[in-house]
Design an enzyme around this catalytic site. Structure first.
Site, mmCIF file in Angstrom:
data_model
loop_
_atom_site.group_PDB
_atom_site.id
_atom_site.type_symbol
_atom_site.label_atom_id
_atom_site.label_comp_id
_atom_site.label_asym_id
_atom_site.label_seq_id
_atom_site.Cartn_x
_atom_site.Cartn_y
_atom_site.Cartn_z
ATOM 1 N N THR B 142 -33.620 17.904 7.520
ATOM 2 C CA THR B 142 -32.895 17.743 6.259
ATOM 3 C C THR B 142 -32.124 19.013 5.878
ATOM 4 O OG1 THR B 142 -34.598 16.227 5.531
ATOM 5 C CG2 THR B 142 -33.189 17.149 3.829
ATOM 6 N N GLU B 143 -30.940 18.806 5.294
ATOM 7 C CA GLU B 143 -30.135 19.907 4.758
ATOM 8 C C GLU B 143 -29.776 19.569 3.315
ATOM 9 O OE1 GLU B 143 -26.788 20.555 7.310
ATOM 10 O OE2 GLU B 143 -28.055 20.892 9.076
ATOM 11 N N PRO B 144 -29.303 20.564 2.572
ATOM 12 C CA PRO B 144 -28.982 20.270 1.166
ATOM 13 C C PRO B 144 -28.048 19.062 1.029
ATOM 14 C CG PRO B 144 -28.935 22.638 1.539
ATOM 15 C CD PRO B 144 -29.174 21.991 2.883
ATOM 16 N N ALA B 146 -27.585 16.727 3.572
ATOM 17 C CA ALA B 146 -27.868 15.711 4.592
ATOM 18 C C ALA B 146 -29.341 15.362 4.561
ATOM 19 C CB ALA B 146 -27.469 16.229 5.983
ATOM 20 N N SER B 148 -31.243 11.409 4.349
ATOM 21 C CA SER B 148 -31.378 10.246 5.225
ATOM 22 C C SER B 148 -30.220 10.160 6.218
ATOM 23 C CB SER B 148 -31.414 8.978 4.382
ATOM 24 O OG SER B 148 -32.585 8.944 3.604
ATOM 25 N N PHE B 174 -36.756 21.179 2.913
ATOM 26 C CA PHE B 174 -37.827 20.179 3.020
ATOM 27 C C PHE B 174 -38.506 20.200 4.391
ATOM 28 C CE2 PHE B 174 -35.410 17.280 -0.211
ATOM 29 C CZ PHE B 174 -35.588 18.247 -1.185
ATOM 30 N N ARG B 271 -43.151 7.236 13.004
ATOM 31 C CA ARG B 271 -43.155 6.421 11.779
ATOM 32 C C ARG B 271 -44.485 5.710 11.554
ATOM 33 N NH1 ARG B 271 -36.857 5.055 12.013
ATOM 34 N NH2 ARG B 271 -36.250 6.650 10.519
ATOM 35 N N GLU B 394 -39.915 10.943 6.564
ATOM 36 C CA GLU B 394 -39.848 10.209 7.832
ATOM 37 C C GLU B 394 -39.055 8.907 7.656
ATOM 38 O OE1 GLU B 394 -40.997 12.161 9.924
ATOM 39 O OE2 GLU B 394 -41.109 11.098 11.827
ATOM 40 N N GLY B 395 -37.983 9.008 6.858
ATOM 41 C CA GLY B 395 -37.172 7.838 6.559
ATOM 42 C C GLY B 395 -37.650 7.189 5.280
#
Lengths: 364, 417
Positions: B142-144, B146, B148, B174, B271, B394-395
């Site tokens: 995760t990026e600020p 990006a 999901s 995160f 998942r 995880e989605g």
């Protein structure tokens, strides 16, 4: 070890059931519904699949061993074709399986062979009573014993094929306990009403049945005068209904997918809209989840696990909600067309609502 | 033949792990929750010693170790590594979902290396978990801008041909256990970065950055609603140089998104594991409610018609049903993973179902327990907070629904956005 793969024998049975569902029962379903009757030759063909026959041991005229698991697999496949047809084919189960699961040796030897050695005949059961708080464990139909004689009195509804019944497994309250009683279809004191009109499964012939001092011998009580526990029978009702619900839901789900992938809206297919795709994803997920719980409960019953009865109930309870949700959404996804009787989804939605009321109307 | 018999070794695993959960997790659960950035070293040391004693280096199934053993007797038994992992994760999360996320050894990062790494990479990166001290890994995706939408990743990886090193620049947020992987141990993180921003998804690869690499810095620890024992780090990459061999998969950008899809396949295994964690929290909450009702003489009458049920009975039966259904989906997804069956659909279904079920069950549990549910004298309110993450990481539930939908409809990403 876990496994989710049916045996070769089960797979062969499932393939045969699938051919019947696709090729025979589905095409006949709408006309049967509108005419409120099931074609006897269609039921006979389903009967010849031998699902019940294969779950009765040889000494009682069958050619296999009882397996709740095989039963739920077959029931799902049959209901995928059409629920009324599935219930019709499975009607003799309602008389035969209580005998097999809870009857005395003598009763099994006497009553089972005539059910399964010949063509389909109306062997049936009478359980449901006309009250909103109907409870199979607190029946209002009474049984009273005097010497060697039992007297049955009460009011039953939703008795399949009561008008043509050879034998009926009548459930009644004996000293506060629900017990099965083997009653000939032509017993004195039995009055069959008109074919009943219900929200769905119009093709399945259901009748009201009045018992007015119907007298039978004391050894006509299921398992004789010592009686029986209802647990196994109840679990069998529950997993049968759970798997039939999965079959109905699977049919509606598949139909909705096909429709949504075909129909255009705003320049794309309906299924390409997240609002629709997400509904379908949830439907598919809950169908698979319900199916697994029904399988597990059936497997537990076959294995004699203690938690089996609870799981059978959970499987049924979950299925009642799932099938309503799925069939409602199938109608929704078809929009206006879903409401038109040209498509089967409205029938499946009406049938879907029934599972809350179908207590005891199917067994595997 | 269809069977729901839990493999015998797993029954044993379950019992052992339950003891750990009861004795090492529950007693410190509240304390760890109230002191957010403390690390549960007691649990960590214990787990490290225990896993080492078992000869295993990570919670993730060890593919390499499995191939080594050619014992013909053992070969006949169906593989149960993922199923074992499920039992462990479910039970540890029943103990405490936040502390579970502090379990040392290979987790998501190791899973990625296991799935996509070369034999050399597996050796280089996975052997560290067997050392004297507990070691952690992490996945930085995760990026600020990006979440999901991983195709929106802006972190770049450029090859410096003179030194044959990748140079990474960007910011990751995160990152679960990022601090433990980079600061508290000599671990590593698996970073998703783009080789070519123009190429979109096709240009995205994952890279391994080891603890102590210059230019890779933990800049922040998040304060969260729940799972507070677990650190959630922000990591800045500033001209962070790593060896050429630290790329997972091929560096060649092709027109297809095969490389990206390969990376996404890691999720098919992870998942259902996240689903298992959700199930553990949900079970804890459900059991709490059942115990309190039993203490107060409230009986749940299974089998009675709905029209005659009390509200509590109806809710409780529904909670139990939903939990069991989600559990079965998860078992099936991991059974498929163990047996090398393609499980993308069931894996996502299990995550959708378990994430939702855990969220609803914990919410219902707090509601049903009235004032007790809301009190921090009990752990129930904590489980309510802990459970919610399972519908997000995880989605998210929605992303997983999208994956399920594409699978059942046979649509590509471009057909169902």
């Amino acid at each position: 070890m876990y496994s989710f793969t049916p045996t070769e024998e089960q797979q062969m049975l499932l393939d045969a059931v699938k051919r019947y569902a696709d090729g025979d029962s589905r095409p006949a379903a709408r006309e049967a519904e509108e005419k409120t009757q099931l074609p006897p030759e269609l039921i006979e063909k389903g009967w010849e699949l031998g699902v019940l026959q294969a779950s009765i041991p040889e000494e009682y005229g069958g050619f296999g061993d009882y397996s709740a698991l095989t039963g739920v697999l077959a029931a799902e496949g049959l209901a995928y074709g059409d629920l009324a047809v599935a219930l019709g084919v499975m009607t003799p189960n309602l008389f035969a399986l209580p005998l097999l699961l809870a009857g005395s040796e003598e009763q099994k030897k006497t009553y089972l062979p005539p059910v399964i050695e010949m063509e389909w005949k109306a062997y049936t059961a009478a359980l449901i009573e006309p009250a909103f708080d109907f409870d199979p464990l607190e029946l209002k139909t009474t049984a009273s014993r005097a010497g060697n004689e039992i007297t049955l009195s009460g009011e039953k509804i939703y008795v399949p094929y009561a008008a043509d019944a050879e034998m009926i497994m009548v459930y009644a309250n004996l000293d506060g306990k629900t017990q099965g009683f083997i009653v000939p279809g032509d017993a004195e004191g039995l009055t069959v009403g008109e074919q009943q009109k219900t929200l769905g499964i119009h093709a399945y012939p259901l009748y009201s049945l009045t018992l007015e001092d119907v007298k039978i011998a004391a050894d006509q009580q299921l398992n004789g005068p010592e009686g029986h526990s209802l647990e196994k029978i109840q679990a069998s009702w529950q997993i049968a209904l759970a798997s039939l619900a999965v079959g109905v839901a699977q049919a509606a789900y598949q139909y909705a997918i096909d429709y949504a992938k075909d129909r255009e809206v705003f320049g794309v297919k309906v299924a390409q809209k997240q609002a629709i795709a997400f509904m379908l994803a949830e439907m598919g997920t809950d169908i698979e989840a319900t199916r697994l719980l029904a399988w597990e409960a059936a497997w537990m019953l076959d294995e004699g696990k203690e938690e089996a009865y609870k799981h059978a109930y959970l499987a049924y309870s979950g299925a009642v909600d799932m099938v309503m949700m799925v069939t409602d959404r199938a109608v929704q996804i078809l929009g206006g067309h879903g409401y038109i009787r040209e498509h089967p989804v409205e029938l499946w939605m009406r049938n879907g609502r029934g599972f809350a009321a179908f207590t005891g109307l199917a067994m595997v | 033949m269809i069977s729901f018999e839990m493999p015998k070794p797993l029954v044993q695993t379950s019992n052992v792990v339950e003891t750990v959960a009861k004795n090492m997790m529950r007693p410190v659960s509240r304390e760890m929750d109230e002191n957010e950035h403390e690390i549960p070293w007691g649990y960590i040391e214990f787990m490290h010693t225990a896993t080492k004693a078992l000869g295993s280096s990570s919670m993730a199934p060890d593919e390499a170790a499995k191939e080594k053993k050619e014992d013909p007797e053992k070969k006949k038994r169906p593989p149960i590594n993922y199923q074992r992992l499920m039992v462990m994760v479910e039970t540890l999360s029943w103990g405490d979902a936040g502390i579970y996320l502090c379990t040392p050894g290979g987790m998501l990062g190791a899973a990625a290396v296991s799935a996509a790494g070369t034999p050399e990479q597996k050796k280089r990166f996975l052997s560290r978990f067997k050392g004297e001290k507990p070691v952690f890994d992490a996945m930085a995706m995760t990026e600020p801008q990006a979440g999901s939408d991983t195709s929106a990743i802006r972190t770049t990886a450029v090859l410096d041909e003179k030194t044959n090193e990748w140079v990474l620049n960007g910011e990751k947020i995160f990152v679960t256990a990022g601090h433990k992987a980079l600061v508290d141990s000599k671990g590593f993180i698996v970073v998703w970065a783009s080789l070519d921003l123009e190429a979109g998804r096709a240009g995205i690869r994952s890279f391994i950055i080891e603890a102590g690499t210059p230019g890779c810095k933990v800049t922040k620890l998040e304060e969260k609603m729940g799972i507070r024992a677990s650190d959630t780090a922000s990591i800045v990459l500033q001209d962070c140089r790593i060896p050429y061999e630290n790329i997972l998969g091929s560096p060649k950008i092709e027109k297809s998104t095969k490389g990206y899809k390969g990376a996404m396949q890691t999720f098919d295994a992870t998942r259902p594991i996240v689903a298992a964690s959700a199930l553990g929290v949900a079970r804890a909450a459900l059991e709490f409610v059942q115990e309190k009702l039993a203490e107060n003489g409230v009986e749940v009458r299974y089998g009675i018609p709905r029209q005659k049920m009390t509200h509590i009975e109806h809710e409780l039966i529904e909670m139990e049903t939903q939990l069991r259904q989600a559990w079965l989906l998860t078992v099936k997804a991991l059974w498929m993973a163990d047996n090398k069956k393609s499980n993308a659909l069931v894996a996502s279904m299990s995550k959708v179902k378990a994430g939702k079920v855990a969220t609803v069950i914990t919410q219902k549990a707090v509601e049903l327990m009235g004032p007790l549910g809301y009190s921090r004298d009990y752990l129930l309110e904590k489980w309510f907070r802990d459970a919610k993450i399972n519908d997000i990481f995880e989605g998210t539930g929605q992303i997983n629904l999208l994956v399920v939908a594409r699978n059942i409809l046979g649509y590509r990403g471009s057909q169902l956005r």
